[in-house]
Write an enzyme that holds these catalytic residues in place. Structure first.
Site, short mmCIF file in Angstrom:
data_model
loop_
_atom_site.label_atom_id
_atom_site.label_comp_id
_atom_site.label_asym_id
_atom_site.label_seq_id
_atom_site.Cartn_x
_atom_site.Cartn_y
_atom_site.Cartn_z
N ILE A 116 -22.56 16.55 -17.27
CA ILE A 116 -22.99 16.01 -15.98
C ILE A 116 -24.25 16.69 -15.48
O ILE A 116 -25.00 16.13 -14.68
CB ILE A 116 -21.84 16.15 -14.95
CG1 ILE A 116 -22.12 15.32 -13.71
CG2 ILE A 116 -21.62 17.63 -14.60
CD1 ILE A 116 -20.93 15.21 -12.77
N LYS A 117 -24.53 17.89 -15.95
CA LYS A 117 -25.68 18.65 -15.46
C LYS A 117 -27.02 18.06 -15.90
O LYS A 117 -28.06 18.46 -15.38
CB LYS A 117 -25.57 20.11 -15.91
CG LYS A 117 -24.36 20.84 -15.34
CD LYS A 117 -24.46 21.00 -13.84
CE LYS A 117 -23.37 21.92 -13.30
NZ LYS A 117 -23.51 22.17 -11.86
N ASP A 118 -27.01 17.14 -16.85
CA ASP A 118 -28.26 16.46 -17.21
C ASP A 118 -28.86 15.78 -15.98
O ASP A 118 -30.08 15.69 -15.84
CB ASP A 118 -28.02 15.39 -18.28
CG ASP A 118 -27.68 15.98 -19.63
OD1 ASP A 118 -27.66 17.22 -19.76
OD2 ASP A 118 -27.43 15.20 -20.57
N ALA A 123 -30.63 18.41 -13.79
CA ALA A 123 -31.76 18.99 -14.51
C ALA A 123 -32.97 18.07 -14.41
O ALA A 123 -34.08 18.50 -14.07
CB ALA A 123 -31.39 19.23 -15.97
#
Length: 464
Positions: free
Chosen positions: A52-54, A57
């Site tokens: 999910i951190k894409d 970022a």
């Protein structure tokens, strides 16, 4: 199949265009017999960087470009528990930015390895460093950013773009996929950006939706939400969630309830999800699902609970999805001392049936890659133990550039150390390793070695 429903058909110009638009999957009925309502899983590990951190970022970098905080070729420096680091590395590679990631040493080696593979300079810091220590990973990243000309630190814990990314993407996707009908949204918080951003969007659409945060014991967030006080943080093993200080990206006012889920339940739930549904997720996904099930058990059949699966189980093959690690950490029942044997300490160690006729090249691989040292060498006819690999001779052959494929390992033998069998007593093993030298073990499936490092890891699984 003639078509795949919902799958994009256009060609993306670069990997960054594939971030988001992740699927929603219904948890099969019967997974928890006490749950009557629908539980939906937002599968975030289908993002190109695996988590999910894409989303944050990409959004944080885009906004830094727009404001001029990050110029062409500027270095990105960030602290991360792994997934934000991977997402930033993916973005940095695609947009030609050098990057440094600072990560605590409790994170899985798979995560740390991916950072390097994506081109990052990786700095590993001690996970037990206090939040105010200069060795804490957040402080190291801050210091490096200050010392590096032209560098930009996203500071995900306090960056409003973190929260905004989920308000603009994750929240709307959930609302659309649920067709505007959901009872509760359940998610953990690390930086708090996901929980806050999604919650703000959903609450604007329907104020009756219940927002439930999830925390591991040892994190301060649930306690702060309940009391308004910052407690002393403790250690927890689940990665990517929980916090030691209150992050600005987290807004406790949007949360209606908080659940605290211990590491063992989180990890066992993730493992059950993989085995019973084929959905292979990480420990924080197990934590989210365990909390979602707790919420769902009190709801009627027409309710709908949504939670997130932040990343894949592939990042935790050496931890959550390794049965030996689960036993060593006490997340599976420990072995009573009276029932323990040498086999209890073997874990999933590789086995070998190397014979004196095998090549030295094969022996070097067995000793080096599999870590069986000393490497037992057997008689090819009888299977009896002849000795062990003489590593000094093998190293000389390697240094001289000899062709190891044509040298039989039988030419590089030395006497074997003490040998035991897998069913020998635990005390016999302790006695044999008392002088610190490794021993050989004749075990089902072949031979292996055992040393004091195995004691340090394996004895934790024995109930004394």
């Amino acid at each position: 199949m003639d078509q795949v429903k919902g799958r994009k058909t256009e060609v993306a110009a670069n990997i960054l265009e594939t971030v988001g638009d992740t699927p929603m999957v219904a948890l099969p009925s019967g997974f928890d017999p006490d749950v009557e309502c629908e539980v939906l899983l937002k599968v975030e590990f289908t993002n190109p960087g695996g988590s999910i951190k894409d989303r944050i970022a990409l959004h944080m970098v885009e906004e830094a470009h727009r404001r001029g905080d990050l110029g062409p070729g500027g270095r990105i420096i960030e602290c991360s528990s792994g997934n934000t680091g991977v997402g930033l590395c993916m973005v940095a590679a695609a947009l030609k930015h050098p990057i440094t990631i600072v990560i605590p040493d409790k994170m899985s080696p798979e995560k740390i390895g991916v950072l390097g593979a994506l081109g990052a300079d990786v700095i590993v810091t001690p996970a037990n460093a206090a939040i105010d220590s200069p060795e804490h990973y957040t402080k190291v990243a801050e210091r490096l950013a200050e010392e590096t000309p032209g560098a930009w630190c996203p500071n995900q814990y306090h960056n409003p773009d973190n929260t905004q990314a989920h308000y603009l993407s994750t929240g709307p996707e959930i609302w659309q996929q649920c067709e505007g009908r959901l009872t509760a949204f359940v998610a953990g918080a690390g930086t708090g950006g996901t929980l806050t951003g999604v919650a703000r969007f959903l609450k604007e659409k329907d104020a009756e939706i219940s927002i439930v945060g999830v925390d591991p014991p040892g994190s301060i967030l649930a306690h702060f939400w309940k009391t308004g006080e910052v407690c002393e943080p403790g250690f927890y093993a689940v990665e990517g969630v929980g916090e030691e200080e209150v992050p600005a990206a987290w807004d406790p006012s949007v949360v209606d309830d908080y659940k605290v889920i211990d590491d063992g339940l989180s990890f066992r739930t993730a493992r059950k999800l993989a085995k019973e549904t084929g959905i292979f997720s990480g420990g924080s996904a197990g934590m989210n699902l365990a909390a979602a099930l707790e919420v769902a058990r009190g709801l009627p059949a027409d309710a709908r609970v949504v939670t997130l699966l932040p990343d894949s189980g592939r990042a935790y093959l050496s931890k959550v999805h390794d049965e030996d690690w689960m036993k060593d950490c006490g997340y599976f029942p420990r072995v009573p001392e009276a029932e323990a044997s040498l086999a209890t300490l073997l874990r999933g160690k590789p086995r070998t049936r190397m014979t004196s006729e095998d090549s030295l090249a094969w022996a070097v691989r067995q000793a080096g890659e599999l870590g069986i040292r000393p490497l037992p060498i057997l008689d090819p006819g009888t299977g009896d133990l002849l000795g062990v690999l003489d590593e000094k001779k093998a190293i000389r052959h390697l240094a001289d550039g000899d062709d190891l494929e044509v040298i039989p390992v039988g030419d590089c033998l030395e006497p074997a150390p003490l040998c035991l069998k897998a069913d020998d007593s635990l005390q016999a093993c302790l006695d044999a390793l008392a002088d610190g030298n490794p021993i050989l073990v004749d075990a089902p499936g072949g031979w292996t070695s055992l040393d004091s490092r195995d004691l340090l890891r394996g004895l934790k699984r024995v109930e004394h």
